[in-house]
Write a protein that holds these residues in place. Structure first.
Motif, PDB file in Angstrom:
ATOM      1  N   GLU A  47       0.834  -1.212   0.000  1.00 35.65           N
ATOM      2  CA  GLU A  47       0.000   0.000   0.000  1.00 35.65           C
ATOM      3  C   GLU A  47       0.869   1.264   0.000  1.00 35.65           C
ATOM      4  O   GLU A  47       0.549   2.242  -0.668  1.00 35.65           O
ATOM      5  N   ARG A  50       2.028   1.688  -3.495  1.00 35.99           N
ATOM      6  CA  ARG A  50       0.915   2.105  -4.354  1.00 35.99           C
ATOM      7  C   ARG A  50       0.617   3.600  -4.166  1.00 35.99           C
ATOM      8  O   ARG A  50       0.290   4.296  -5.115  1.00 35.99           O
ATOM      9  N   MET A  51       0.730   4.087  -2.928  1.00 33.44           N
ATOM     10  CA  MET A  51       0.529   5.516  -2.674  1.00 33.44           C
ATOM     11  C   MET A  51       1.559   6.343  -3.441  1.00 33.44           C
ATOM     12  O   MET A  51       1.233   7.391  -3.997  1.00 33.44           O
ATOM     13  N   GLN A  52       2.799   5.864  -3.485  1.00 33.36           N
ATOM     14  CA  GLN A  52       3.834   6.598  -4.225  1.00 33.36           C
ATOM     15  C   GLN A  52       3.520   6.595  -5.718  1.00 33.36           C
ATOM     16  O   GLN A  52       3.677   7.614  -6.399  1.00 33.36           O
ATOM     17  N   GLU A  53       3.055   5.455  -6.210  1.00 30.73           N
ATOM     18  CA  GLU A  53       2.733   5.365  -7.640  1.00 30.73           C
ATOM     19  C   GLU A  53       1.543   6.242  -8.004  1.00 30.73           C
ATOM     20  O   GLU A  53       1.504   6.809  -9.098  1.00 30.73           O
ATOM     21  N   ARG A  54       0.581   6.355  -7.103  1.00 24.44           N
ATOM     22  CA  ARG A  54      -0.563   7.235  -7.366  1.00 24.44           C
ATOM     23  C   ARG A  54      -0.136   8.699  -7.462  1.00 24.44           C
ATOM     24  O   ARG A  54      -0.820   9.509  -8.073  1.00 24.44           O
ATOM     25  N   LYS A  55       0.991   9.023  -6.841  1.00 22.36           N
ATOM     26  CA  LYS A  55       1.531  10.381  -6.948  1.00 22.36           C
ATOM     27  C   LYS A  55       2.371  10.553  -8.219  1.00 22.36           C
ATOM     28  O   LYS A  55       2.952  11.604  -8.435  1.00 22.36           O
TER      29      LYS A  55
END
Length: 197
Positions: A47, A50-55
């Motif tokens: 998770e 994934r948060m980094q990728e969403r940025k």
């Protein structure tokens, strides 16, 4: 209504997860303790990435999660499978971090991703290893490392209880009274009221 359902879902899943962890710890199944913490750690690390990728940031998810799981494998080997090697755990742990950094640098140098920012990608991947599995592993360390001061199971229970009560207090206070944003650029939903809670 939506906020209430979100709170109920979050609370229910949290209660179930921590009941599983506490049951394993109280039973004293040492391998189960490591497996439970490693499983939660891998999900939390996924998770985080994934948060980094969403940025829009690049990370090496597979490499980071593999390094995290390898940390738990070393922990299990040194403290459960072969307790005579427990004194060498720190050496193996340090070797793992050095190996992770070397592999990350090699991956950055020889990687072929066009949107890669080498230092940012390597740094975020390494941060994911340190921030999630390394810190999570202290639950196992408290439960498994011998000490003369307290029953390790009581110590782990205390750490989990204090953490969950603090998290629940922050969530409830922030949900009910939160109006003033704490750090909107970093975490838009965190409030000063939640921090106080």
């Amino acid at each position: 209504m939506n906020k209430g359902r979100g709170w109920l879902a979050r609370s229910s899943s949290s209660v179930v997860l921590w009941i599983v962890v506490l049951a394993v710890i109280l039973v004293g199944w040492r391998t189960g303790e490591i497996l439970a913490v490693a499983g939660f750690s891998a999900v939390a690390q996924w998770e985080f990435y994934r948060m980094q990728e969403r940025k829009g940031l690049a990370v090496f998810k597979g490499l980071g999660i593999a390094a995290g799981l390898l940390l738990y494998a070393i922990l299990w080997f040194c403290w459960v499978a072969h307790p005579a090697t427990a004194a060498t755990f720190r050496i193996w742990e340090e070797a793992l971090f050095v190996l992770t950094v070397v592999v990350l640098l090699l991956r950055v140098v020889f990687g072929s991703r066009g949107n890669l920012l080498p230092l940012e990608t390597a740094g975020l991947t390494l941060l994911g290893v340190v921030y999630v599995p390394f810190l999570f592993s202290f639950l196992c360390r408290i439960a498994l490392e011998p000490n003369n001061y307290s029953d390790p199971r009581v110590a782990v229970f205390f750490v989990i209880l204090v953490t969950k009560l603090g998290d629940t207090g922050a969530f409830v206070a922030g949900s009910l009274f939160g109006k003033h944003r704490l750090l909107p650029r970093i975490s838009p939903h965190k409030t000063w009221e939640g921090l106080a809670g």
